[in-house]
Enzyme design. Structure first.
Site, mmCIF file in Angstrom:
data_model
loop_
_atom_site.group_PDB
_atom_site.id
_atom_site.type_symbol
_atom_site.label_atom_id
_atom_site.label_comp_id
_atom_site.label_asym_id
_atom_site.label_seq_id
_atom_site.Cartn_x
_atom_site.Cartn_y
_atom_site.Cartn_z
ATOM 1 N N CYS A 1 -42.864 36.148 -13.711
ATOM 2 C CA CYS A 1 -41.402 36.029 -13.634
ATOM 3 C C CYS A 1 -40.889 37.399 -14.023
ATOM 4 C CB CYS A 1 -40.899 34.971 -14.612
ATOM 5 S SG CYS A 1 -39.100 34.938 -14.742
ATOM 6 N N THR A 2 -39.996 37.951 -13.226
ATOM 7 C CA THR A 2 -39.580 39.334 -13.491
ATOM 8 C C THR A 2 -38.729 39.466 -14.761
ATOM 9 O OG1 THR A 2 -37.786 39.001 -11.891
ATOM 10 C CG2 THR A 2 -39.743 40.159 -11.107
ATOM 11 N N HIS A 3 -38.291 38.340 -15.314
ATOM 12 C CA HIS A 3 -37.606 38.410 -16.606
ATOM 13 C C HIS A 3 -38.585 38.667 -17.763
ATOM 14 C CE1 HIS A 3 -34.215 36.536 -14.510
ATOM 15 N NE2 HIS A 3 -33.474 36.683 -15.595
ATOM 16 N N ASP B 1 -32.472 39.597 -7.570
ATOM 17 C CA ASP B 1 -33.088 38.599 -8.464
ATOM 18 C C ASP B 1 -31.987 37.599 -8.814
ATOM 19 O OD1 ASP B 1 -34.954 37.406 -10.315
ATOM 20 O OD2 ASP B 1 -33.903 38.415 -11.939
ATOM 21 N N SER B 2 -32.378 36.532 -9.519
ATOM 22 C CA SER B 2 -31.376 35.567 -9.969
ATOM 23 C C SER B 2 -30.506 36.152 -11.084
ATOM 24 C CB SER B 2 -32.074 34.312 -10.485
ATOM 25 O OG SER B 2 -32.953 34.661 -11.532
ATOM 26 N N TYR C 1 -33.005 30.237 -11.173
ATOM 27 C CA TYR C 1 -33.464 29.662 -9.903
ATOM 28 C C TYR C 1 -34.661 28.716 -10.127
ATOM 29 C CZ TYR C 1 -30.897 32.976 -6.825
ATOM 30 O OH TYR C 1 -29.954 33.686 -6.140
ATOM 31 N N GLY C 2 -35.353 28.959 -11.221
ATOM 32 C CA GLY C 2 -36.669 28.335 -11.410
ATOM 33 C C GLY C 2 -36.682 26.826 -11.499
ATOM 34 N N GLU D 1 -31.511 36.278 -20.409
ATOM 35 C CA GLU D 1 -30.141 36.396 -19.882
ATOM 36 C C GLU D 1 -29.114 36.420 -21.015
ATOM 37 O OE1 GLU D 1 -28.884 36.795 -16.717
ATOM 38 O OE2 GLU D 1 -30.909 36.962 -15.888
ATOM 39 N N CYS E 1 -37.987 38.767 -7.578
ATOM 40 C CA CYS E 1 -37.933 37.468 -8.246
ATOM 41 C C CYS E 1 -39.148 36.673 -7.763
ATOM 42 C CB CYS E 1 -36.636 36.765 -7.847
ATOM 43 S SG CYS E 1 -36.541 35.048 -8.363
ATOM 44 N N ASN E 2 -39.953 36.222 -8.707
ATOM 45 C CA ASN E 2 -41.160 35.471 -8.332
ATOM 46 C C ASN E 2 -40.814 34.129 -7.716
ATOM 47 O OD1 ASN E 2 -43.848 36.764 -9.685
ATOM 48 N ND2 ASN E 2 -42.001 37.293 -10.815
ATOM 49 N N THR E 3 -39.769 33.492 -8.239
ATOM 50 C CA THR E 3 -39.380 32.179 -7.732
ATOM 51 C C THR E 3 -38.988 32.296 -6.262
ATOM 52 O OG1 THR E 3 -38.524 31.733 -9.950
ATOM 53 C CG2 THR E 3 -37.854 30.219 -8.199
HETATM 54 N N1 DGL Z 1 -36.732 36.426 -12.443
HETATM 55 C C1 DGL Z 1 -37.051 35.276 -11.737
HETATM 56 C C2 DGL Z 1 -38.471 35.103 -11.372
HETATM 57 O O1 DGL Z 1 -39.157 36.099 -11.297
HETATM 58 C C3 DGL Z 1 -36.174 34.097 -11.734
HETATM 59 C C4 DGL Z 1 -36.085 33.295 -12.942
HETATM 60 C C5 DGL Z 1 -35.115 32.164 -12.738
HETATM 61 O O2 DGL Z 1 -34.030 32.414 -12.242
HETATM 62 O O3 DGL Z 1 -35.465 31.037 -13.082
HETATM 63 O O4 DGL Z 1 -38.940 34.030 -11.143
#
Ligand code: DGL
Length: 274
Positions: free
Chosen positions: A184-186, A10-11, A42-43, A152, A73-75
């Site tokens: 988003c996995t966060h 993931d990011s 990453y988003g 984060e 990571c969804n992105t």
């Molecule tokens: N956890 C990530 C996701 O699922 C990335 C979020 C990010 O880095 O912007 O999209």
């Protein structure tokens, strides 16, 4: 039987939501996790940049001799999954399809909200898939970019979460949603606050459990599961700031992350086949 680890990335810390489920469902598997903490989020990045980062991480995981890759990571899953599949021999699993399946498991799902990063929402990966699989489904998607830095920065109990949710989601709350996908996995790290904000009528869905089930299926189908007697372990790598990663990750996983290795993946030579 195959004792090689599963590679998960993931990011940042978000993919730990998937690691937690993998650990629960597949206790005999070893996991190598990579969080790109030097380059999170990453988003808000462009597609070529996200793809490049993902390929560098894939090359690192290949060098660590993993048997498959989970893009937690969804992105990255919405913008780089096919690209990675073209560029590695390993099986690659993303989180979008499992998220969609989790949302549609309930046959009464009709009014779905999606919250994620700007890149995920813009890709329309969830919107397209949901509408294809359930005709008549009303889908609304919204980017909530401030939620990732909140996680984060380990601000999981801060009063600013409520303000940020109000700012992004007060319209969403009036839309009579039956399901909200945490795309988003966060975001599952903020589940209590999001659940409180939406109240009882909205089912919160994330990809972690369904993704782990898909991983289990792939391991079984390819006959690459770890031996049943093996006790699985996890190893963690980040591209920067191991301390911050440990501070957020340990309480979330429910066990101390004792060691986090630093891995500047951008120093790797990457070649892609486009
Ligand atoms: N956890 C990530 C996701 O699922 C990335 C979020 C990010 O880095 O912007 O999209």
């Amino acid at each position: 039987m195959d004792e090689r680890p599963i590679g998960v990335f993931d990011s940042g810390v978000g993919g730990l939501t998937v690691v937690k489920e993998l650990r629960r469902l597949l206790p005999t598997e070893d996991i190598i996790y990579f969080g790109d903490t030097a380059r999170v989020p990453y988003g808000n990045k462009s597609i070529p940049v996200i793809r490049r980062f993902c390929l560098e991480i894939t090359r690192f995981l290949e060098a660590m001799k993993v048997k498959m890759i989970v893009v937690a990571c969804n992105t990255a899953s919405s913008l780089a999954l096919d690209y990675l599949r073209r560029n590695t021999e390993l099986p690659v699993i993303g989180v979008i399809e499992p998220g969609v399946q989790a949302a549609l498991r309930d046959p009464s799902t009709k009014r779905v909200g999606i919250i994620g990063t700007t890149a995920t929402v813009r890709s329309e990966a969830y919107q397209t898939r949901l509408k294809r699989l359930r005709s008549g489904c009303i889908v609304s998607a919204l980017a909530c970019p401030l939620l990732v830095p909140i996680v984060e920065e380990n601000l999981l109990n801060s009063p600013i979460i409520k303000l940020v949710l109000e700012m992004y989601l007060s319209n969403f709350r009036t839309m009579n949603l039956d399901t909200l996908i945490l795309a988003c996995t966060h975001y599952p790290l903020l589940k209590p606050a999001i659940a409180e904000f939406f109240g009882d009528g909205v089912r919160l869905v994330d990809s972690a459990e369904e993704t782990s089930r898909e991983v289990a299926e792939v391991l079984k189908a390819r006959r690459i599961s770890a031996p049943r007697t093996h006790v699985g372990s996890s190893e963690f790598y980040v591209s920067d700031s191991p301390d911050a990663f440990m501070a957020v990750g340990s309480p979330f996983l429910g066990y101390p992350i004792e060691k986090v290795f630093l891995e500047p993946v951008w120093q790797r030579d990457v070649e892609s086949s486009g």
